[in-house]
Design a protein around this motif. Structure first.
Motif, mmCIF file in Angstrom:
data_model
loop_
_atom_site.group_PDB
_atom_site.id
_atom_site.type_symbol
_atom_site.label_atom_id
_atom_site.label_comp_id
_atom_site.label_asym_id
_atom_site.label_seq_id
_atom_site.Cartn_x
_atom_site.Cartn_y
_atom_site.Cartn_z
ATOM 1 N N SER A 49 0.821 -1.216 0.000
ATOM 2 C CA SER A 49 0.000 0.000 0.000
ATOM 3 C C SER A 49 0.851 1.262 0.000
ATOM 4 O O SER A 49 0.359 2.360 -0.229
ATOM 5 N N PHE A 50 2.144 1.107 0.238
ATOM 6 C CA PHE A 50 3.027 2.282 0.241
ATOM 7 C C PHE A 50 3.323 2.771 -1.173
ATOM 8 O O PHE A 50 3.571 3.945 -1.399
ATOM 9 N N TYR A 51 3.316 1.869 -2.140
ATOM 10 C CA TYR A 51 3.833 2.168 -3.478
ATOM 11 C C TYR A 51 2.698 2.441 -4.457
ATOM 12 O O TYR A 51 1.754 1.657 -4.560
ATOM 13 N N ALA A 52 2.865 3.533 -5.217
ATOM 14 C CA ALA A 52 1.788 3.953 -6.113
ATOM 15 C C ALA A 52 1.540 2.958 -7.241
ATOM 16 O O ALA A 52 0.447 2.913 -7.798
ATOM 17 N N HIS A 53 2.545 2.170 -7.608
ATOM 18 C CA HIS A 53 2.365 1.285 -8.767
ATOM 19 C C HIS A 53 1.885 -0.115 -8.392
ATOM 20 O O HIS A 53 1.829 -0.992 -9.240
ATOM 21 N N PHE A 54 1.589 -0.334 -7.135
ATOM 22 C CA PHE A 54 0.926 -1.581 -6.755
ATOM 23 C C PHE A 54 -0.552 -1.275 -6.567
ATOM 24 O O PHE A 54 -0.916 -0.205 -6.073
ATOM 25 N N ARG A 55 -1.370 -2.218 -6.962
ATOM 26 C CA ARG A 55 -2.801 -2.005 -6.891
ATOM 27 C C ARG A 55 -3.405 -3.102 -6.024
ATOM 28 O O ARG A 55 -3.159 -4.279 -6.256
ATOM 29 N N LEU A 56 -4.122 -2.695 -4.997
ATOM 30 C CA LEU A 56 -4.772 -3.677 -4.126
ATOM 31 C C LEU A 56 -6.187 -3.895 -4.634
ATOM 32 O O LEU A 56 -7.013 -2.982 -4.620
#
Ligand code: SF4
Length: 467
Positions: free
Chosen positions: A13-20
């Motif tokens: 959740s810290f990184y903009a390029h990961f999507r939950l």
């Protein structure tokens, strides 16, 4: 990996390029990232009608400011983008650029004993090479301090430039990757490290395959691990980058201890920027005289400037260190765009503050501070009478608020509060001064300390704009 869902979520959740994704939620067919950096904001991009399932995100500077406006269609950079080019990039297969492998003459001399360590370090000292990521720490001194720590030691290549307006490291990786890697291997040899970690910002994902191929074919026993970032500006800060390499949230560390003592995986770590390592390779190949005969206005050597904005020929310019902004524009960028007159510039990206056209200090380490700014990574963004500096400042304040890691209150709350204050019709000088003081004094890392330069430089140099 024996990780709990909470651990995964905490990091992802810290990184903009990961999507939950929620249960049963489908991933988007493609993600289109539209750059909102200072140069791209001058040339708004109309995307037209996009295919179904394409998710559009407005994102901070993507590191291609000389080709504004820019979008990333998945991994594919779309330069001087328009609706047709974006549609093509989304539809067509992509062949990433492949840098060609070269020989490594300096490394061969190092490994064969022909060039002793002390001689190499002395040559870099003679040239006066400093860290080009922005801090400007003398390179040889840094190498010596890491080498003095007990082994095993590690080397990290910081390829996570994210300062709005900076794109030089992309250019070096596109055009001189072999020399950058040779510099990294020489650094590892100099501090007796047998592993190197290269941390590549995710916006440069198109370079990943070419670098991996080049790394696979490298000579010698030193291993280079290629790692990707995931969309977090603060990971350009060396201790945050190390946290990220360790698989965690990219939170800058408190110092001491310094990363030279306790760095990646707890080991003494040498962190160097892409451009610094390029110059290591060239200076040891050509000698310190490469810098010796260069420089201007009392400064010495060559410097790489990322120039963008209202100039005819934006781009990466290798120019005499200490050149002034007007000299840079006139001699290296073909002058100002037609119909535009230089009004203001950022000498060091978003963090370095604005300067007015009438102030022309040398663009070099230590020369901008008396005007309240700094040069950092030498991202020179040029503005004209057509640009609304208050709107630019608000854009940059939003960037800092978005990128604050949230670890310390002065920055987390201060950057968010500054957005609200700068969005209002009248800027409250007392309140913004007060906020700037708290953020500068009490933020852990450079992000929170430098963010107030955005509005403080306008108060100082452009009172007519902000009152
Ligand atoms: Fe994080 Fe900002 Fe504090 Fe740096 S200053 S540690 S980015 S909250």
């Amino acid at each position: 990996m024996r990780l709990s869902p909470a651990e995964v979520q905490e990091t992802a959740s810290f990184y903009a390029h990961f999507r939950l994704l929620d249960d049963h939620e489908a991933a988007p067919a493609a993600v289109l990232r539209r750059c909102t950096g200072p140069a791209c904001s001058m040339r708004p991009l109309d995307l037209g009608a996009l295919p179904d399932g394409v998710m559009v995100e407005d994102v901070p500077c993507t590191g291609l400011c000389d080709h504004a406006p820019v979008a990333l269609a998945g991994k594919v950079p779309v330069r001087r983008a328009d609706a047709a080019k974006v549609a093509r990039a989304l539809a067509e297969p992509y062949s990433p650029p492949m840098p060609s492998g070269e020989s490594f003459p300096v490394l061969d001399r190092c490994l064969s004993g022909e060039l002793p360590r002390d001689e190499a370090l002395t040559e870099l000292e003679r040239a006066g090479l400093r860290g080009m990521g922005g801090a400007g720490f003398p390179t040889a001194r840094k190498w010596r301090s890491v080498a003095a720590q007990p082994g095993p030691r590690l080397v990290v290549v910081n390829a996570d430039e994210g300062e709005p307006g900076t794109f030089k490291d992309r250019w070096f990786l596109e055009n001189h990757a072999a020399q950058v890697l040779e510099g990294a291997l020489i650094a590892a040899w100099a501090v007796e490290a047998d592993e190197v970690y290269l941390y590549l910002r995710d916006e440069y994902a198109d370079l990943h395959k070419g670098l991996a191929t080049l790394i696979r074919d490298l000579p010698g026993d030193i291993t280079i691990h290629l790692r990707r970032g995931a969309g977090a500006y603060v990971c350009g800060e060396e201790s945050a980058l190390i946290e990220s390499l360790e698989g965690k949230r990219g939170l800058p560390r408190q110092r001491p201890p310094y990363v030279a003592e306790v760095g990646l995986f707890g080991r003494p770590t040498l962190v160097n920027n892409v451009e610094t390592l390029y110059w290591v390779s060239r200076l040891l190949a050509e000698g310190a005289e490469l810098f010796g005969n260069e420089g201007r206005n009392g400064h010495h050597g060559l410097r790489t400037y990322s120039v963008s904005g209202r100039v005819k020929e934006p781009g990466v310019k290798i120019a005499p260190n200490g050149i002034t902004v007007s000299e840079l524009i006139d001699e290296f960028c073909g002058g100002m765009e037609d119909g535009h007159v230089l009004a203001a510039y950022l000498p060091g990206g978003a963090s370095g503050g604005f300067l007015p056209a009438r102030l022309q200090p040398p663009l070099a380490f230590g020369a901008i501070e008396e005007h309240g700014g700094f040069i950092g990574s030498a991202a020179v963004v040029v503005f004209s009478q057509a640009d609304d500096l208050r709107a630019v400042a608000l854009n940059l304040a939003r960037f800092f608020a978005h990128e604050s890691c949230g670890q310390c209150t002065p920055c987390r709350v201060g950057t968010a509060k500054s957005v609200g204050l700068l969005a209002g019709p009248a800027w409250d000088r007392d309140l913004l001064d007060d906020l700037a003081g708290v953020m500068r004094d009490a933020s852990i890392c450079g992000l929170g300390q430098a963010a107030p330069n955005v509005w403080q430089s306008l108060f100082r140099h452009f009172p007519e704009v902000v009152t």
